[in-house]
Design an enzyme around this catalytic site. Sequence first.
Site, PDB file in Angstrom:
ATOM      1  N   SER A  54       0.824  -1.217   0.000  1.00  0.00           N
ATOM      2  CA  SER A  54       0.000   0.000   0.000  1.00  0.00           C
ATOM      3  C   SER A  54       0.851   1.256   0.000  1.00  0.00           C
ATOM      4  CB  SER A  54      -0.872   0.059   1.264  1.00  0.00           C
ATOM      5  OG  SER A  54      -1.852  -0.912   1.235  1.00  0.00           O
ATOM      6  N   HIS A 108      -3.095   0.587  -4.228  1.00  0.00           N
ATOM      7  CA  HIS A 108      -2.364  -0.374  -5.056  1.00  0.00           C
ATOM      8  C   HIS A 108      -2.646  -0.069  -6.531  1.00  0.00           C
ATOM      9  CE1 HIS A 108      -1.272  -3.548  -1.987  1.00  0.00           C
ATOM     10  NE2 HIS A 108      -2.086  -2.769  -1.301  1.00  0.00           N
ATOM     11  N   HIS A 149      -5.101  -9.617  -1.654  1.00  0.00           N
ATOM     12  CA  HIS A 149      -5.027 -10.069  -0.262  1.00  0.00           C
ATOM     13  C   HIS A 149      -6.053 -11.166  -0.010  1.00  0.00           C
ATOM     14  CE1 HIS A 149      -3.771  -5.858  -0.484  1.00  0.00           C
ATOM     15  NE2 HIS A 149      -2.975  -6.095   0.545  1.00  0.00           N
ATOM     16  N   TYR A 165      -8.064 -11.265   2.330  1.00  0.00           N
ATOM     17  CA  TYR A 165      -9.332 -10.702   2.811  1.00  0.00           C
ATOM     18  C   TYR A 165     -10.240 -10.194   1.688  1.00  0.00           C
ATOM     19  CZ  TYR A 165      -6.918  -6.143   2.449  1.00  0.00           C
ATOM     20  OH  TYR A 165      -6.221  -5.057   2.003  1.00  0.00           O
ATOM     21  N   GLU A 166      -9.691 -10.093   0.471  1.00  0.00           N
ATOM     22  CA  GLU A 166     -10.538  -9.623  -0.630  1.00  0.00           C
ATOM     23  C   GLU A 166     -11.431 -10.723  -1.169  1.00  0.00           C
ATOM     24  OE1 GLU A 166      -8.345  -7.088  -3.595  1.00  0.00           O
ATOM     25  OE2 GLU A 166      -6.712  -7.578  -2.232  1.00  0.00           O
ATOM     26  N   ALA A 202       2.967  -2.460   4.074  1.00  0.00           N
ATOM     27  CA  ALA A 202       2.795  -1.476   5.143  1.00  0.00           C
ATOM     28  C   ALA A 202       2.406  -2.270   6.386  1.00  0.00           C
ATOM     29  CB  ALA A 202       1.702  -0.489   4.767  1.00  0.00           C
ATOM     30  N   MET A 255      -1.402  -7.471   6.990  1.00  0.00           N
ATOM     31  CA  MET A 255      -2.448  -8.317   6.399  1.00  0.00           C
ATOM     32  C   MET A 255      -1.997  -8.980   5.104  1.00  0.00           C
ATOM     33  SD  MET A 255      -5.632  -5.703   6.863  1.00  0.00           S
ATOM     34  CE  MET A 255      -5.840  -4.704   8.351  1.00  0.00           C
ATOM     35  N   SER A 256      -0.702  -9.118   4.920  1.00  0.00           N
ATOM     36  CA  SER A 256      -0.235  -9.652   3.618  1.00  0.00           C
ATOM     37  C   SER A 256       1.072 -10.410   3.813  1.00  0.00           C
ATOM     38  CB  SER A 256      -0.030  -8.492   2.634  1.00  0.00           C
ATOM     39  OG  SER A 256       1.055  -7.688   3.042  1.00  0.00           O
ATOM     40  N   ASN A 269       2.333   2.854  11.443  1.00  0.00           N
ATOM     41  CA  ASN A 269       1.659   3.206  12.716  1.00  0.00           C
ATOM     42  C   ASN A 269       2.146   2.281  13.820  1.00  0.00           C
ATOM     43  OD1 ASN A 269      -0.155   1.324  10.925  1.00  0.00           O
ATOM     44  ND2 ASN A 269      -0.667   0.811  13.051  1.00  0.00           N
ATOM     45  N   HIS A 291      -7.146   2.715   7.168  1.00  0.00           N
ATOM     46  CA  HIS A 291      -6.487   2.515   5.870  1.00  0.00           C
ATOM     47  C   HIS A 291      -6.020   3.865   5.307  1.00  0.00           C
ATOM     48  CE1 HIS A 291      -5.327   0.512   2.236  1.00  0.00           C
ATOM     49  NE2 HIS A 291      -6.207   1.155   1.501  1.00  0.00           N
TER      50      HIS A 291
HETATM   51  N1  HPA Z   1      -2.305  -3.777  11.333  1.00  0.00           N
HETATM   52  C1  HPA Z   1      -2.469  -4.506  10.220  1.00  0.00           C
HETATM   53  N2  HPA Z   1      -2.087  -4.098   9.022  1.00  0.00           N
HETATM   54  C2  HPA Z   1      -1.520  -2.890   8.929  1.00  0.00           C
HETATM   55  C3  HPA Z   1      -1.316  -2.072  10.050  1.00  0.00           C
HETATM   56  C4  HPA Z   1      -1.738  -2.546  11.318  1.00  0.00           C
HETATM   57  O1  HPA Z   1      -1.597  -1.881  12.368  1.00  0.00           O
HETATM   58  N3  HPA Z   1      -0.724  -0.940   9.601  1.00  0.00           N
HETATM   59  C5  HPA Z   1      -0.569  -1.075   8.252  1.00  0.00           C
HETATM   60  N4  HPA Z   1      -1.045  -2.256   7.842  1.00  0.00           N
END
Ligand code: HPA
Length: 266
Positions: free
Chosen positions: A29, A59, A81, A83-84, A111, A206-207, A230, A242
């Site tokens: 991302s 993306h 992903h 989750y999609e 990310a 998540m990837s 973060n 997101h």
């Molecule tokens: N959790 C999951 N996926 C992420 C995060 C997070 O804190 N930050 C960026 N992608």
Amino acid sequence: MSRNADALAALIRERAGAAPPAYGMVLGSGLGHIAETVDGVAIDYAELPGFPHAGVSGHTPKLVIGTLEGQRVAIFGGRAHYYESGRGDAMRLPLEVLKALGGERLILTNAAGSMHPDLNPGDLMLLSDHINFSGLNPLIGEKTDARFVPMTKAHDPAMRSALKAAAKAEDIPLMEGVYAWYSGPSFETPAEIRAIRILGADAVGMSTVPEVILARFLGLRVAAISTITNKAAGLSDEQISHEHTKAMAPLGAAKLERILRRMLRG
Ligand code: HPA
């Protein structure tokens, strides 16, 4: 390898030339800029039957093949992903195509949120290992014994050394750490973050983990870098979203790009 992958590789060779890519790269991302600097050909995923319709904002669903810092690269701008679609093997075909093109090495970027006190937004983390906390596996349903993939040195030691050397040469801190995969798309709860921290994870996302497994299954050497966007849930007052991920990814993206370019220059 599926017949589909061979057919797609033939189509890509016709458009972009037959030289095998020295590196495949999957961009996370907000990390798409490097693809725009490749001297080569961009092919929309829509033109590659069976490729995922990468439907996540941030993306760019294009395969870019060409030259970057004197090396042949194949850059997958869009990542699918789990989750999609509910499919853990959502990236299998693109990685099979990389293999069919003669690719041997893969670099994954993502990310991620951080649980480590020394990893802050804008920092990068090289994955030394991962924890598949989703319980899913992209090889479920695979019929051959090749499915029993050893994961002991899944994150390639030589590629990690090359990335660390490149970071050092660029004077960019690159800590190594363990990445945990939660399926998403909801972010984690603070209790889930505390749990994986205790279990030894430094960053969460998540990837990437399914792609590492698929890469090893296909015999590709693989390394991965997270851009920390973060502090993970419960570890700071900032709102995780997101939008925030996309806004923060460029902080690390410029450094990531410098490391990748330096590594390619060798
Ligand atoms: N959790 C999951 N996926 C992420 C995060 C997070 O804190 N930050 C960026 N992608």
